[in-house]
Design a protein around this motif. Structure first.
Motif, mmCIF file in Angstrom:
data_model
loop_
_atom_site.group_PDB
_atom_site.id
_atom_site.type_symbol
_atom_site.label_atom_id
_atom_site.label_comp_id
_atom_site.label_asym_id
_atom_site.label_seq_id
_atom_site.Cartn_x
_atom_site.Cartn_y
_atom_site.Cartn_z
ATOM 1 N N VAL A 5 -11.064 -10.534 1.226
ATOM 2 C CA VAL A 5 -10.064 -9.741 0.497
ATOM 3 C C VAL A 5 -9.261 -8.885 1.472
ATOM 4 O O VAL A 5 -9.826 -8.258 2.366
ATOM 5 N N LEU A 6 -7.943 -8.879 1.268
ATOM 6 C CA LEU A 6 -7.098 -7.939 2.007
ATOM 7 C C LEU A 6 -6.636 -6.883 1.011
ATOM 8 O O LEU A 6 -5.974 -7.208 0.028
ATOM 9 N N LEU A 7 -7.011 -5.663 1.254
ATOM 10 C CA LEU A 7 -6.613 -4.567 0.368
ATOM 11 C C LEU A 7 -5.442 -3.816 0.984
ATOM 12 O O LEU A 7 -5.535 -3.315 2.113
ATOM 13 N N LYS A 8 -4.328 -3.786 0.253
ATOM 14 C CA LYS A 8 -3.153 -3.036 0.728
ATOM 15 C C LYS A 8 -3.086 -1.694 0.007
ATOM 16 O O LYS A 8 -2.995 -1.633 -1.220
ATOM 17 N N LEU A 9 -3.153 -0.633 0.792
ATOM 18 C CA LEU A 9 -3.089 0.726 0.238
ATOM 19 C C LEU A 9 -1.772 1.363 0.643
ATOM 20 O O LEU A 9 -1.345 1.217 1.802
ATOM 21 N N SER A 10 -1.154 2.061 -0.261
ATOM 22 C CA SER A 10 0.038 2.802 0.167
ATOM 23 C C SER A 10 -0.444 4.147 0.713
ATOM 24 O O SER A 10 -1.574 4.575 0.438
ATOM 25 N N GLY A 11 0.426 4.783 1.474
ATOM 26 C CA GLY A 11 0.061 6.080 2.031
ATOM 27 C C GLY A 11 -0.324 7.080 0.946
ATOM 28 O O GLY A 11 -1.165 7.957 1.153
ATOM 29 N N GLU A 12 0.284 6.905 -0.227
ATOM 30 C CA GLU A 12 -0.003 7.829 -1.340
ATOM 31 C C GLU A 12 -1.468 7.822 -1.748
ATOM 32 O O GLU A 12 -1.962 8.805 -2.288
ATOM 33 N N ALA A 13 -2.155 6.722 -1.493
ATOM 34 C CA ALA A 13 -3.576 6.654 -1.848
ATOM 35 C C ALA A 13 -4.378 7.683 -1.048
ATOM 36 O O ALA A 13 -5.462 8.100 -1.449
ATOM 37 N N LEU A 14 -3.843 8.099 0.095
ATOM 38 C CA LEU A 14 -4.559 9.048 0.955
ATOM 39 C C LEU A 14 -4.146 10.497 0.684
ATOM 40 O O LEU A 14 -4.928 11.420 0.901
ATOM 41 N N GLY A 15 -2.898 10.638 0.235
ATOM 42 C CA GLY A 15 -2.376 11.996 0.103
ATOM 43 C C GLY A 15 -2.252 12.473 -1.333
ATOM 44 O O GLY A 15 -2.109 13.658 -1.578
ATOM 45 N N GLY A 16 -2.271 11.524 -2.265
ATOM 46 C CA GLY A 16 -2.005 11.883 -3.662
ATOM 47 C C GLY A 16 -0.534 11.631 -3.953
ATOM 48 O O GLY A 16 0.301 11.668 -3.044
ATOM 49 N N GLU A 17 -0.239 11.376 -5.226
ATOM 50 C CA GLU A 17 1.108 10.956 -5.614
ATOM 51 C C GLU A 17 2.192 11.933 -5.154
ATOM 52 O O GLU A 17 2.143 13.118 -5.467
ATOM 53 N N GLY A 18 3.126 11.416 -4.398
ATOM 54 C CA GLY A 18 4.272 12.219 -3.952
ATOM 55 C C GLY A 18 3.934 13.277 -2.899
ATOM 56 O O GLY A 18 4.810 14.019 -2.477
ATOM 57 N N ASN A 19 2.681 13.333 -2.470
ATOM 58 C CA ASN A 19 2.294 14.383 -1.518
ATOM 59 C C ASN A 19 2.351 13.886 -0.085
ATOM 60 O O ASN A 19 2.193 12.711 0.183
ATOM 61 N N LYS A 20 2.534 14.824 0.827
ATOM 62 C CA LYS A 20 2.419 14.494 2.250
ATOM 63 C C LYS A 20 1.039 14.921 2.731
ATOM 64 O O LYS A 20 0.392 15.786 2.136
ATOM 65 N N GLY A 21 0.584 14.316 3.797
ATOM 66 C CA GLY A 21 -0.704 14.692 4.378
ATOM 67 C C GLY A 21 -1.868 13.992 3.697
ATOM 68 O O GLY A 21 -1.713 12.906 3.122
ATOM 69 N N PHE A 22 -3.025 14.624 3.757
ATOM 70 C CA PHE A 22 -4.255 14.001 3.268
ATOM 71 C C PHE A 22 -4.905 14.900 2.223
ATOM 72 O O PHE A 22 -4.937 16.110 2.395
ATOM 73 N N SER A 23 -5.418 14.264 1.190
ATOM 74 C CA SER A 23 -6.131 15.041 0.190
ATOM 75 C C SER A 23 -7.608 14.652 0.289
ATOM 76 O O SER A 23 -7.946 13.471 0.258
ATOM 77 N N GLU A 24 -8.426 15.671 0.426
ATOM 78 C CA GLU A 24 -9.870 15.461 0.541
ATOM 79 C C GLU A 24 -10.380 14.640 -0.651
ATOM 80 O O GLU A 24 -11.145 13.695 -0.515
ATOM 81 N N GLU A 25 -9.842 15.005 -1.821
ATOM 82 C CA GLU A 25 -10.264 14.348 -3.057
ATOM 83 C C GLU A 25 -9.879 12.864 -3.050
ATOM 84 O O GLU A 25 -10.685 11.993 -3.387
ATOM 85 N N ASN A 26 -8.642 12.590 -2.620
ATOM 86 C CA ASN A 26 -8.184 11.197 -2.572
ATOM 87 C C ASN A 26 -8.963 10.380 -1.541
ATOM 88 O O ASN A 26 -9.296 9.219 -1.776
#
Ligand code: UDP
Length: 232
Positions: A5-26
């Motif tokens: 399986v190749l899983l494609k994640l958008s950056g938003e999966a790491l930061g939360g919708e519309g957010n910049k950076g990283f969210s601990e929760e995400n």
């Protein structure tokens, strides 16, 4: 059950919708969802975007071929970030890329990739396609073909592919399954054109899922109906 399986994640999966950076929760959510599938013994490749850091087109005063290099580096940052979180949770992973030389990043070599899979590593393909003017959707399509994936799972924030924009039209209908021909003839945009064409040419299935519903990733990997499946 898909085995490769190749899983494609958008950056938003790491930061939360519309957010910049990283969210601990995400980040924790991401790791938890990946843990569910990696325990099934599948060979898993990851491609991550950089929307939570920067996309080339955000740099309005840059030539796009320069701006995209900044975007590509963003995908390396995200990949190293994911690796760290996976490993803290006991999941072995490796970041591979040809665009940077860093102690935690290994150059892409097909024989090595197979060895990593055999040894239970999650392989994170960083740096997009290694070329400006592309997106990480296209990188996902390329790497999926290279790792001989059975499927690309595109992790999004929508439930799948609709015949109309569900935000605008209440009567919009979600497809459980569509063919490449249908998507083209109905002008349905599943992923960018270059990515779509690589998938079509190589008979790759793509499943678009709402990644933010717990358990959807596992369902998709197990072959259960979730999201929209695009088939040759
Ligand atoms: N990018 C690039 N070549 C590639 C892949 C990505 O130049 O092969 C750059 C491009 O600037 C893009 C950014 O990296 O905007 C981040 O990728 P993407 O926009 O696909 O991220 P996502 O929207 O999935 O978070």
């Amino acid at each position: 059950m898909y085995n490769r399986v190749l899983l494609k994640l958008s950056g938003e999966a790491l930061g939360g919708e519309g957010n910049k950076g990283f969210s601990e929760e995400n980040m924790q959510y991401l790791v938890d969802e990946i843990k569910k599938i990696s325990s099934k013994g599948i060979k898993l490749g990851l491609v991550v975007g950089a929307g939570n850091i920067i996309r080339g087109k955000d740099l309005k005063n840059f030539k796009i071929q320069i701006a995209d290099q900044v975007g590509m580096l963003g995908t390396v940052i995200n990949s190293i970030y994911i690796k760290n979180y996976l490993e803290s949770s006991g999941l072995k992973s490796v970041v591979i890329s040809n665009i940077v030389q860093l102690p935690s990043v290994i150059p892409i070599k097909y024989d090595d990739i197979e060895q990593y899979f055999e040894n239970g590593y999650i392989v994170i393909f960083a740096g997009g396609t290694s070329n400006p003017l592309f997106t990480t959707d296209t990188a996902a399509a390329l790497r999926a073909v290279e790792m001989e994936a059975d499927v690309i799972i595109k992790a999004t924030k929508v439930d799948g592919v609709y015949n109309k924009d569900p935000k605008e039209f209440k009567e919009a209908k979600k497809y459980d399954i569509i063919t490449y021909e249908q998507a083209i003839s109905q002008k349905i945009k599943v992923m960018d054109t270059e990515a779509f064409s690589i998938c079509e040419k190589n008979n790759l299935q793509v499943i678009i899922i709402n990644f933010f519903h717990t358990g959807n990733l596992l369902k998709a990997v197990q072959g259960e109906q979730v999201g929209t499946k695009v088939i040759p």
